[in-house]
Design a protein around this motif. Structure first.
Motif, PDB file in Angstrom:
ATOM      1  N   ARG A 248      -7.146   5.517   6.543  1.00  0.00           N
ATOM      2  CA  ARG A 248      -5.796   5.466   5.956  1.00  0.00           C
ATOM      3  C   ARG A 248      -5.788   5.993   4.526  1.00  0.00           C
ATOM      4  O   ARG A 248      -4.907   6.759   4.164  1.00  0.00           O
ATOM      5  CB  ARG A 248      -5.300   4.011   6.012  1.00  0.00           C
ATOM      6  N   HIS A 249      -6.754   5.564   3.721  1.00  0.00           N
ATOM      7  CA  HIS A 249      -6.704   5.964   2.310  1.00  0.00           C
ATOM      8  C   HIS A 249      -7.487   7.248   2.024  1.00  0.00           C
ATOM      9  O   HIS A 249      -6.951   8.186   1.446  1.00  0.00           O
ATOM     10  CB  HIS A 249      -7.211   4.842   1.407  1.00  0.00           C
ATOM     11  N   LEU A 250      -8.762   7.283   2.459  1.00  0.00           N
ATOM     12  CA  LEU A 250      -9.574   8.451   2.101  1.00  0.00           C
ATOM     13  C   LEU A 250      -9.168   9.696   2.885  1.00  0.00           C
ATOM     14  O   LEU A 250      -9.280  10.802   2.391  1.00  0.00           O
ATOM     15  CB  LEU A 250     -11.058   8.158   2.313  1.00  0.00           C
TER      16      LEU A 250
ATOM     17  N   THR B 215     -13.090   0.838   8.377  1.00  0.00           N
ATOM     18  CA  THR B 215     -12.523   1.944   9.141  1.00  0.00           C
ATOM     19  C   THR B 215     -11.094   2.237   8.694  1.00  0.00           C
ATOM     20  O   THR B 215     -10.721   3.394   8.487  1.00  0.00           O
ATOM     21  CB  THR B 215     -12.534   1.598  10.650  1.00  0.00           C
TER      22      THR B 215
ATOM     23  N   GLU C 298      -6.121   9.977   4.564  1.00  0.00           N
ATOM     24  CA  GLU C 298      -4.660  10.097   4.555  1.00  0.00           C
ATOM     25  C   GLU C 298      -4.024  10.196   5.943  1.00  0.00           C
ATOM     26  O   GLU C 298      -3.043  10.920   6.143  1.00  0.00           O
ATOM     27  CB  GLU C 298      -4.248  11.295   3.684  1.00  0.00           C
TER      28      GLU C 298
ATOM     29  N   ASP D 277     -16.437  15.068   7.295  1.00  0.00           N
ATOM     30  CA  ASP D 277     -15.960  14.267   6.159  1.00  0.00           C
ATOM     31  C   ASP D 277     -15.785  12.797   6.545  1.00  0.00           C
ATOM     32  O   ASP D 277     -16.164  11.897   5.800  1.00  0.00           O
ATOM     33  CB  ASP D 277     -14.618  14.818   5.639  1.00  0.00           C
TER      34      ASP D 277
ATOM     35  N   LYS E  55      -2.071  -2.446   8.644  1.00  0.00           N
ATOM     36  CA  LYS E  55      -1.586  -2.827   7.313  1.00  0.00           C
ATOM     37  C   LYS E  55      -2.315  -4.059   6.791  1.00  0.00           C
ATOM     38  O   LYS E  55      -2.713  -4.120   5.623  1.00  0.00           O
ATOM     39  CB  LYS E  55      -0.079  -3.096   7.370  1.00  0.00           C
TER      40      LYS E  55
ATOM     41  N   THR F 193      -0.197   5.291   8.993  1.00  0.00           N
ATOM     42  CA  THR F 193      -0.477   4.007   9.631  1.00  0.00           C
ATOM     43  C   THR F 193      -0.443   4.158  11.150  1.00  0.00           C
ATOM     44  O   THR F 193      -1.284   3.622  11.867  1.00  0.00           O
ATOM     45  CB  THR F 193       0.575   2.968   9.188  1.00  0.00           C
TER      46      THR F 193
ATOM     47  N   THR G 187     -16.733  16.969   1.749  1.00  0.00           N
ATOM     48  CA  THR G 187     -18.144  17.356   1.868  1.00  0.00           C
ATOM     49  C   THR G 187     -18.353  18.396   2.956  1.00  0.00           C
ATOM     50  O   THR G 187     -19.248  19.218   2.869  1.00  0.00           O
ATOM     51  CB  THR G 187     -19.012  16.120   2.175  1.00  0.00           C
TER      52      THR G 187
ATOM     53  N   VAL H  67      -9.660   1.479   5.802  1.00  0.00           N
ATOM     54  CA  VAL H  67      -9.631   2.009   4.433  1.00  0.00           C
ATOM     55  C   VAL H  67     -10.018   3.495   4.437  1.00  0.00           C
ATOM     56  O   VAL H  67      -9.376   4.325   3.785  1.00  0.00           O
ATOM     57  CB  VAL H  67     -10.579   1.201   3.507  1.00  0.00           C
TER      58      VAL H  67
ATOM     59  N   LYS I  45     -13.316  10.453  -2.775  1.00  0.00           N
ATOM     60  CA  LYS I  45     -12.533  11.304  -1.875  1.00  0.00           C
ATOM     61  C   LYS I  45     -12.999  12.733  -2.097  1.00  0.00           C
ATOM     62  O   LYS I  45     -12.737  13.324  -3.141  1.00  0.00           O
ATOM     63  CB  LYS I  45     -11.060  11.187  -2.280  1.00  0.00           C
TER      64      LYS I  45
ATOM     65  N   TYR J  57       0.832  -1.199   0.000  1.00  0.00           N
ATOM     66  CA  TYR J  57       0.000   0.000   0.000  1.00  0.00           C
ATOM     67  C   TYR J  57       0.878   1.266   0.000  1.00  0.00           C
ATOM     68  O   TYR J  57       0.673   2.179  -0.807  1.00  0.00           O
ATOM     69  CB  TYR J  57      -0.957   0.041   1.205  1.00  0.00           C
TER      70      TYR J  57
END
Lengths: 254, 192
Positions: free
Chosen positions: B148-150, B143, B152, B41, B170, B155, A58, B145, A55, A12
């Motif tokens: 961590r991803h949306l 949670t 940022e 958000d 991870k 970790t 909002t 995803v 992403k 990732y």
């Protein structure tokens, strides 16, 4: 040769571009010779790529006035708390203990002294059915009041054929409930809310088919001005969520 | 990492928290202005609709206001705040699910458990389908995803918010993304 599992844990960050250079080099070397991990890398790339489409910020659509209003509504409706208790580590325990004692005392008084026909409730009929019947009765009352008022607020004004017969019946039942609830020693905020809901429920229960239009608007305004739905939500949160915060909030499992 | 606009400087934050603990309403307003958007958000990514998210954000800040005196500053304030955010949002999604199930009965389970039924290729509304796919992940995967991803978070930050190890973050992230890929495979194939 680095293991697939170790590489998988790094994929990732590799795709995200945040992997340190040295580890990136190791992953590159591994990917050059491993189809399985390359496939995993592509999977992560595609999945993150699609996630990027949701992403969005909002929350940006709300301006400072919105957040100020939210803060104001929370500050103006705090649950009253003695200032010396505010920073003490034991107030909640004391509060729970005191509540338990008060409820037990009132149960005793009610069961042994007040069963003279003044009023009858499930509390008197089945005192051992629930550990905290007053609390349950209050929670049910708050939930039903919310449902009633939410539906009532959504009723269309100025429509001559509004049918609120069901609401009137429910309001009558809830107005009866308030008489029983007000016997118990609720704190000032809860008692105020019960009292105001009693007035509203009585008004709704007493509506006639002829005055639904004007009176509907009048009562909707009254509910809005007294901020009743928000206060009901506050009570719900107090009822449901105090303990989870107190407990330090454990991460929910599967 | 947190975006600069969403953080208070290390000097300001403890002062602000101390002032809120003393009952300073202005400090609480500043706090909501500072973190409201970010909290909104995050909650929105769990819930997926605005009206329920607005209610949830209100609930979150009521909890913060009522329980800030229990915050002992052993962790960062944001960690505490976002933990409340995540848990409240997860509770809200569970409550919505319960309500729907009560209204439409077992059909809800059948629909929500069926990948083919949730991923509607005919209309090809990618955004909606991604939200639906997200909801099919386990709580922990979803949670991780989302944070961590949306959003940022690193970790380490994600692990602090969830109270688990970085390894778990991870692992759950990898599993979650692979599962998402499987759910969205039809869309991805169609696009290619």
């Amino acid at each position: 040769m680095t293991s697939h599992r170790k590489i998988n844990m790094l994929l990732y960050d590799y795709v995200d571009g945040t992997l340190p250079l040295e580890e990136r080099r190791i992953v590159d070397e591994h990917l050059a010779s491993c189809n399985r991990c390359r496939r995993d890398k592509n999977t992560i790339e595609q999945a993150t790529g699609y996630l990027t489409t949701v992403k969005e910020n909002t929350g940006d659509s709300f301006d400072t006035a919105y957040w100020n209003k939210l803060a104001g509504s929370i500050i103006e409706n705090p649950r009253k708390q003695h200032s010396s208790y505010r920073n003490s580590p034991i107030p909640r325990i004391a509060y729970i203990g005191a509540t338990a004692i008060i409820i037990s005392l009132f149960t005793f008084i009610y069961v042994y002294y007040l069963q003279d026909g003044t009023f009858t409730g499930r509390y008197a009929e089945d005192p051992v059915e629930s550990a905290d019947p007053v609390f349950e009765e209050y929670a049910a009352f708050i939930e039903r009041s919310k449902m009633l008022l939410t539906g009532f607020m959504n009723a269309e004004p100025y429509n001559g054929n509004i049918d609120i017969s069901v609401e009137r019946t429910v309001a009558r039942e809830l107005a009866d409930d308030t008489r029983q609830l007000l016997v118990y020693p609720f704190d000032e905020q809860a008692a105020d809310l019960i009292h105001e809901l009693q007035i509203i429920h009585r008004e709704i229960a007493n509506m006639n088919d002829e005055d639904t239009g004007e009176k509907l608007v009048f009562l909707q305004t009254m509910i809005q001005e007294r901020n009743l739905l928000f206060r009901i939500r506050m009570e719900e949160i107090i009822i449901q969520n105090d303990l989870e915060i107190l407990a330090g909030y454990v991460y929910p499992g599967e | 990492m947190l975006a600069p606009s969403n953080t208070l400087s290390p000097v300001d934050e403890p002062q602000l928290i101390a002032q809120i603990k003393e009952g300073n309403g202005h400090a609480f307003r500043l706090l909501i202005q500072q973190y409201g958007k970010r909290v909104y958000d995050i909650a929105y990514n769990f819930i997926g609709n605005h009206s329920d998210t607005e209610d949830t954000v209100q609930d979150i800040f009521i909890k913060v206001y009522r329980s800030i005196h229990t915050f002992r500053e052993e962790s960062a304030f944001t960690t505490w705040l976002y933990r409340i955010t995540v848990n409240t949002a997860l509770n809200k999604t569970a409550a919505i699910k319960r309500t729907r199930r009560r209204i439409i009965g077992n059909e809800y389970d059948e629909v929500s458990n069926s990948v083919d039924a949730t991923i509607d290729i005919g209309r090809f509304d990618v955004r909606d389908n991604i939200f639906k796919a997200l909801k099919t992940l386990s709580k922990q995967q979803r949670t991780v995803v989302i944070l961590r991803h949306l959003h940022e978070f690193s970790t380490k930050e994600t692990s602090s918010i969830l109270g688990c190890s970085e390894g778990t973050v991870k692992t759950q992230l990898n599993r979650g993304l692979k599962k998402l890929h499987k759910k969205l495979k039809y869309i991805i194939d169609e696009k290619q």
